[in-house]
Scaffold this motif. Structure first.
Motif, PDB file in Angstrom:
ATOM      1  N   THR A  23      -5.489   2.370  12.687  1.00 43.92           N
ATOM      2  CA  THR A  23      -5.203   3.759  13.054  1.00 43.92           C
ATOM      3  C   THR A  23      -3.803   4.130  12.593  1.00 43.92           C
ATOM      4  O   THR A  23      -2.906   3.290  12.536  1.00 43.92           O
ATOM      5  N   SER A  24      -3.645   5.409  12.266  1.00 37.24           N
ATOM      6  CA  SER A  24      -2.349   5.948  11.889  1.00 37.24           C
ATOM      7  C   SER A  24      -2.237   7.332  12.526  1.00 37.24           C
ATOM      8  O   SER A  24      -3.007   8.239  12.192  1.00 37.24           O
ATOM      9  N   GLY A  25      -1.299   7.463  13.481  1.00 35.61           N
ATOM     10  CA  GLY A  25      -1.197   8.721  14.202  1.00 35.61           C
ATOM     11  C   GLY A  25      -2.427   9.008  15.016  1.00 35.61           C
ATOM     12  O   GLY A  25      -2.887  10.154  15.077  1.00 35.61           O
ATOM     13  N   SER A  26      -3.009   7.975  15.627  1.00 36.70           N
ATOM     14  CA  SER A  26      -4.214   8.071  16.461  1.00 36.70           C
ATOM     15  C   SER A  26      -5.469   8.391  15.664  1.00 36.70           C
ATOM     16  O   SER A  26      -6.544   8.585  16.242  1.00 36.70           O
ATOM     17  N   GLU A  27      -5.351   8.432  14.359  1.00 33.93           N
ATOM     18  CA  GLU A  27      -6.500   8.714  13.512  1.00 33.93           C
ATOM     19  C   GLU A  27      -6.962   7.442  12.805  1.00 33.93           C
ATOM     20  O   GLU A  27      -6.133   6.656  12.328  1.00 33.93           O
ATOM     21  N   PRO A  28      -8.277   7.224  12.728  1.00 34.43           N
ATOM     22  CA  PRO A  28      -8.788   6.065  11.995  1.00 34.43           C
ATOM     23  C   PRO A  28      -8.342   6.127  10.530  1.00 34.43           C
ATOM     24  O   PRO A  28      -8.423   7.182   9.895  1.00 34.43           O
ATOM     25  N   THR A  29      -7.864   5.003  10.053  1.00 30.30           N
ATOM     26  CA  THR A  29      -7.319   4.968   8.690  1.00 30.30           C
ATOM     27  C   THR A  29      -7.757   3.687   7.982  1.00 30.30           C
ATOM     28  O   THR A  29      -7.780   2.611   8.588  1.00 30.30           O
ATOM     29  N   GLY A  42       6.401   0.018   0.511  1.00 30.73           N
ATOM     30  CA  GLY A  42       5.909  -0.961   1.486  1.00 30.73           C
ATOM     31  C   GLY A  42       5.083  -0.216   2.517  1.00 30.73           C
ATOM     32  O   GLY A  42       5.620   0.583   3.286  1.00 30.73           O
ATOM     33  N   ASP A  43       3.769  -0.437   2.534  1.00 26.71           N
ATOM     34  CA  ASP A  43       2.900   0.284   3.448  1.00 26.71           C
ATOM     35  C   ASP A  43       2.900  -0.385   4.811  1.00 26.71           C
ATOM     36  O   ASP A  43       2.622  -1.582   4.932  1.00 26.71           O
ATOM     37  N   GLN A  44       3.182   0.401   5.842  1.00 26.42           N
ATOM     38  CA  GLN A  44       3.270  -0.138   7.194  1.00 26.42           C
ATOM     39  C   GLN A  44       1.933  -0.653   7.709  1.00 26.42           C
ATOM     40  O   GLN A  44       1.889  -1.502   8.614  1.00 26.42           O
ATOM     41  N   LEU A  45       0.838  -0.176   7.151  1.00 27.98           N
ATOM     42  CA  LEU A  45      -0.475  -0.666   7.594  1.00 27.98           C
ATOM     43  C   LEU A  45      -0.663  -2.146   7.266  1.00 27.98           C
ATOM     44  O   LEU A  45      -1.481  -2.829   7.878  1.00 27.98           O
ATOM     45  N   ILE A  46       0.093  -2.621   6.287  1.00 25.56           N
ATOM     46  CA  ILE A  46      -0.030  -4.027   5.898  1.00 25.56           C
ATOM     47  C   ILE A  46       0.764  -4.929   6.833  1.00 25.56           C
ATOM     48  O   ILE A  46       0.455  -6.113   6.991  1.00 25.56           O
ATOM     49  N   VAL A  47       1.789  -4.376   7.460  1.00 28.35           N
ATOM     50  CA  VAL A  47       2.638  -5.179   8.333  1.00 28.35           C
ATOM     51  C   VAL A  47       1.872  -5.541   9.601  1.00 28.35           C
ATOM     52  O   VAL A  47       1.312  -4.675  10.275  1.00 28.35           O
ATOM     53  N   GLY A  48       1.859  -6.817   9.936  1.00 25.50           N
ATOM     54  CA  GLY A  48       1.172  -7.243  11.149  1.00 25.50           C
ATOM     55  C   GLY A  48       1.180  -8.745  11.288  1.00 25.50           C
ATOM     56  O   GLY A  48       1.458  -9.472  10.321  1.00 25.50           O
TER      57      GLY A  48
END
Length: 289
Positions: free
Chosen positions: A224-230, A104-110
């Motif tokens: 962003t992930s860890g302040s980095e564009p992702t 489950g990728d956290q970038l999808i959660v929102g």
């Protein structure tokens, strides 16, 4: 005064009646079905013996091999596992993993920003449903029967493969719903639990012409992930075979690999068809006709 018939006439009439009776019995007993029926005397004595048979439409249709529809094959738990693709079915260096069910990728959660949908608020609910389904791996809803899944990894990319049996009506509705998403959810914003904003884009992607119905999507999430564009790119492919379906979800931070998705779809559809037909699936791509 009536004259008595001559003995010759009586014998002629008796012979005619006997011949008629024998013809009637022969017609009744000549079905050729190989079963023991009524005796000749019983058939001859029956008032219906010489009457033509009036067929029952329902009975005749049921007896006709062409009219009978063979029962649809049922996907069993063992069959669902057998229908899963393997490393041998994929190209490159994909490695099968054991914890795919926990992905489950956290970038999808929102949470979808409803403000993006000024004139079509209901579309926001469809886009939220898409994000939730991507995270929970149930794009087609909950299976109604047997199901199985497996996963593969290669560098920063993942491929999740599912096989399941569904209710026919719900499966059709789910496929129709997926077809609407490139228009309803072409681009929107989602916010994570910390207030971070992500841009989500949904476009249609091609799926090989296999199975009974199919639909493909590509979902891109930029944040962003860890302040980095992702940027996370996920490719979805769904193929229906009868009341069963395969679902391929592939991609990652390095983008998608269309060739791998296509291979998984082709190999997976062939394996599922083999299982439903009672055949053993081919082990390698080169073995599939």
């Amino acid at each position: 005064m009536h004259r008595r018939p001559s003995s010759r006439a009586v014998r002629a009439l008796a012979s005619a009646l006997a011949a008629g009776t024998l013809l009637t019995c022969a017609a009744c007993s000549g079905g050729g079905d190989g079963t023991d029926g009524d005796s000749a005397s019983e058939v001859a004595a029956s008032p219906l013996a010489a009457e033509p048979r009036i067929a029952s439409p329902r009975t005749d249709r049921a007896a006709s091999p062409r009219a009978e529809k063979s029962a649809a094959p049922v996907l069993t738990p063992a069959g669902a596992k057998t229908a899963l693709i393997t490393e041998a079915d994929l190209e490159d260096n994909w490695t099968q993993v054991k914890d795919a069910a926990t992905w489950g990728d956290q970038l999808i959660v929102g949470k979808v920003d409803v403000a993006d949908f000024l004139t079509a608020k209901t579309n926001a609910a469809d886009c939220q449903k898409l994000l939730d389904a991507l995270y929970d791996d149930d794009l087609l809803g909950k299976p109604s029967g047997a199901s199985a899944l497996t996963g593969f990894e290669e560098s920063n990319s993942r491929l999740l493969y599912q096989v399941a049996a569904y209710d026919r009506a719900r499966l059709g509705a789910s496929l129709n719903w997926l077809k609407t998403l490139p228009v309803k959810c072409d681009q929107f914003t989602a916010t994570d639990s910390k207030g971070g904003r992500r841009t989500v884009q949904v476009i249609e992607s091609p799926v090989p012409s296999v199975g009974d119905a199919r639909q493909g999507l590509q979902v891109t999430v930029t944040g962003t992930s860890g302040s980095e564009p992702t940027t996370l790119t996920v490719e979805l492919a769904v193929v229906r075979v009868g009341t069963d379906a395969i679902t391929v979800t592939s991609g990652g931070l390095d983008g998608t690999e269309a060739d791998t998705t296509e291979t998984a779809v082709r190999q997976g559809t062939a394996r599922l068809k083999d299982v439903l037909a009672g055949r053993t699936p081919a082990a390698q791509p080169g073995d599939v006709d």
